[in-house]
Design an enzyme around this catalytic site. Structure first.
Site, PDB file in Angstrom:
ATOM      1  N   ASP A 182       0.826  -1.212   0.000  1.00  0.00           N
ATOM      2  CA  ASP A 182       0.000   0.000   0.000  1.00  0.00           C
ATOM      3  C   ASP A 182       0.865   1.269   0.000  1.00  0.00           C
ATOM      4  O   ASP A 182       2.011   1.255   0.443  1.00  0.00           O
ATOM      5  CB  ASP A 182      -0.905  -0.015   1.242  1.00  0.00           C
ATOM      6  N   HIS A 229       1.878   3.484  -8.992  1.00  0.00           N
ATOM      7  CA  HIS A 229       1.689   2.055  -9.286  1.00  0.00           C
ATOM      8  C   HIS A 229       2.817   1.531 -10.179  1.00  0.00           C
ATOM      9  O   HIS A 229       3.298   0.413  -9.995  1.00  0.00           O
ATOM     10  CB  HIS A 229       0.335   1.828  -9.971  1.00  0.00           C
ATOM     11  N   LEU A 231       9.672 -21.539  -3.763  1.00  0.00           N
ATOM     12  CA  LEU A 231       8.772 -20.544  -3.167  1.00  0.00           C
ATOM     13  C   LEU A 231       7.355 -20.595  -3.767  1.00  0.00           C
ATOM     14  O   LEU A 231       7.200 -20.619  -4.984  1.00  0.00           O
ATOM     15  CB  LEU A 231       9.370 -19.143  -3.406  1.00  0.00           C
TER      16      LEU A 231
HETATM   17  C1  IPE Z   1      -5.489  -2.592   0.220  1.00  0.00           C
HETATM   18  O1  IPE Z   1      -5.180  -1.257  -0.003  1.00  0.00           O
HETATM   19  C2  IPE Z   1      -5.485  -3.336  -1.057  1.00  0.00           C
HETATM   20  C3  IPE Z   1      -4.191  -3.469  -1.728  1.00  0.00           C
HETATM   21  C4  IPE Z   1      -3.051  -3.004  -1.325  1.00  0.00           C
HETATM   22  C5  IPE Z   1      -4.235  -4.213  -2.928  1.00  0.00           C
HETATM   23  P1  IPE Z   1      -6.313  -0.129  -0.121  1.00  0.00           P
HETATM   24  O2  IPE Z   1      -5.606   1.156  -0.280  1.00  0.00           O
HETATM   25  O3  IPE Z   1      -7.289  -0.500  -1.153  1.00  0.00           O
HETATM   26  O4  IPE Z   1      -7.011  -0.259   1.301  1.00  0.00           O
HETATM   27  P2  IPE Z   1      -7.808   0.819   2.132  1.00  0.00           P
HETATM   28  O5  IPE Z   1      -8.809   1.431   1.209  1.00  0.00           O
HETATM   29  O6  IPE Z   1      -6.806   1.817   2.615  1.00  0.00           O
HETATM   30  O7  IPE Z   1      -8.398   0.035   3.260  1.00  0.00           O
HETATM   31  C1  IPE Z   2      -1.821   0.293  -3.139  1.00  0.00           C
HETATM   32  O1  IPE Z   2      -1.613   1.652  -3.231  1.00  0.00           O
HETATM   33  C2  IPE Z   2      -2.119  -0.318  -4.476  1.00  0.00           C
HETATM   34  C3  IPE Z   2      -3.507  -0.736  -4.612  1.00  0.00           C
HETATM   35  C4  IPE Z   2      -4.434  -0.670  -3.696  1.00  0.00           C
HETATM   36  C5  IPE Z   2      -3.903  -1.266  -5.886  1.00  0.00           C
HETATM   37  P1  IPE Z   2      -2.812   2.690  -3.177  1.00  0.00           P
HETATM   38  O2  IPE Z   2      -3.240   2.981  -4.555  1.00  0.00           O
HETATM   39  O3  IPE Z   2      -3.895   2.249  -2.264  1.00  0.00           O
HETATM   40  O4  IPE Z   2      -2.049   3.933  -2.577  1.00  0.00           O
HETATM   41  P2  IPE Z   2      -2.580   4.916  -1.453  1.00  0.00           P
HETATM   42  O5  IPE Z   2      -2.963   4.088  -0.281  1.00  0.00           O
HETATM   43  O6  IPE Z   2      -3.743   5.649  -2.042  1.00  0.00           O
HETATM   44  O7  IPE Z   2      -1.412   5.794  -1.174  1.00  0.00           O
HETATM   45 MG    MG Z   3      -4.181   2.479  -0.288  1.00  0.00          MG
END
Ligand code: IPE
Ligand code: IPE
Ligand code: MG
Length: 253
Positions: free
Chosen positions: A12, A29, A123
């Site tokens: 995240d 991303h 793995l």
């Molecule tokens: C969790 O992250 C999902 C992934 C990293 C794939 P999100 O950014 O979607 O989660 P929330 O919205 O902060 O709970």
């Molecule tokens: C995690 O990064 C990737 C996915 C959930 C796909 P985010 O896109 O949630 O990044 P933040 O949390 O908004 O910084």
């Molecule tokens: Mg996020």
């Protein structure tokens, strides 16, 4: 030997990483996807048996279409780039989640990569994509009910019907990006996982930090509801001492 066999990571913080640099979220991303292979390699080097990476949740479908489509493209790019390395490194790759809504060529590539690595003994690498912990559990429950309409389900019955039962319980769950929640990830498998939350955003996460987290968590005592090993040893010593005293008193009386 480390007790950490199955590591799960919520990758995240990509969006915030990009925002801080005045870039669009998708830039985060793109940079984040570049980190994945280093972490996979590091897991392998550290002798971890299973690594499960949360790449796209069922809830992430509600994001803007452009962002969702970039995430699919990045998955495809990763597989095209890494497929031969996964095979060479004896990595057994699988995707868990409802992948049927993904573009057809991506689904084909996922299935091809899974088939090509199916016999690998190294793995167990899992991408959780279009994945939700609750829907995984409900899928298992429904499957069991259809197969056994009049039986009560046990924990083993449910575990056996998860997407990838052979990876077992999670020993350590790491979440990057600073949030302290599990966001519908591996709900069943994480019942006794150690949790580690790092403020590092995923694009800045390194193999070095990964290793130091594993080393740090390996020192934690996991009690699984029991008393600590130290307390248990102390209790055995006290019991042995009191048995000895009772024995001596019995002989003398
Ligand atoms: C969790 O992250 C999902 C992934 C990293 C794939 P999100 O950014 O979607 O989660 P929330 O919205 O902060 O709970
Ligand atoms: C995690 O990064 C990737 C996915 C959930 C796909 P985010 O896109 O949630 O990044 P933040 O949390 O908004 O910084
Ligand atoms: Mg996020």
């Amino acid at each position: 030997m480390s007790t950490i066999k199955h590591v799960a990571i919520i990758m995240d913080g990509n969006g915030r990483w990009a925002k801080k640099r005045f870039r669009p979220r998708i830039w985060g991303h793109v940079r984040g996807s570049g980190v994945v292979s280093d972490i996979v390699q590091s897991a392998d080097d550290q002798g971890i048996k299973a690594l499960t990476l949360y790449a796209f949740s069922t809830e992430n479908w509600s994001r803007p279409v452009d962002e969702v489509s970039i995430l699919f493209k990045l998955l495809k790019k990763f597989l095209l780039k890494e497929q031969s390395r996964l095979i060479k490194n004896n990595v057994h790759f699988k995707v868990i989640g409802e992948i049927n809504g993904l573009p057809e060529d991506t689904v084909t590539l996922i299935k091809e990569t899974e088939a090509l690595t199916a016999k690998a003994t190294g793995l167990k690498l899992t991408f959780a994509f279009s994945y939700g912990g609750r829907s995984e559990i409900m899928r298992a429950v429904n499957q069991f009910q259809i197969q056994n309409p009049s039986k009560l389900m046990t924990e083993d019955d449910l575990s056996a019907r998860l997407y990838r039962p052979e990876t077992g319980d999670v020993d350590l769950m790491i979440r990057t990006g600073g949030e302290q929640r599990i966001s519908n990830f591996l709900l069943w498998q994480m019942a006794y996982a150690e949790l580690y939350f790092t403020p590092t955003k995923w694009p800045d996460f390194t193999a070095h930090e990964f290793k130091s987290i594993i080393d740090h968590v390996s020192c934690r005592e996991r009690r699984f509801g029991n008393v600590s090993a130290q307390t248990s040893l102390q209790m055995s010593i006290e019991l042995a001492e009191s048995n000895k005293t009772n024995f001596v008193q019995g002989v003398l009386s």
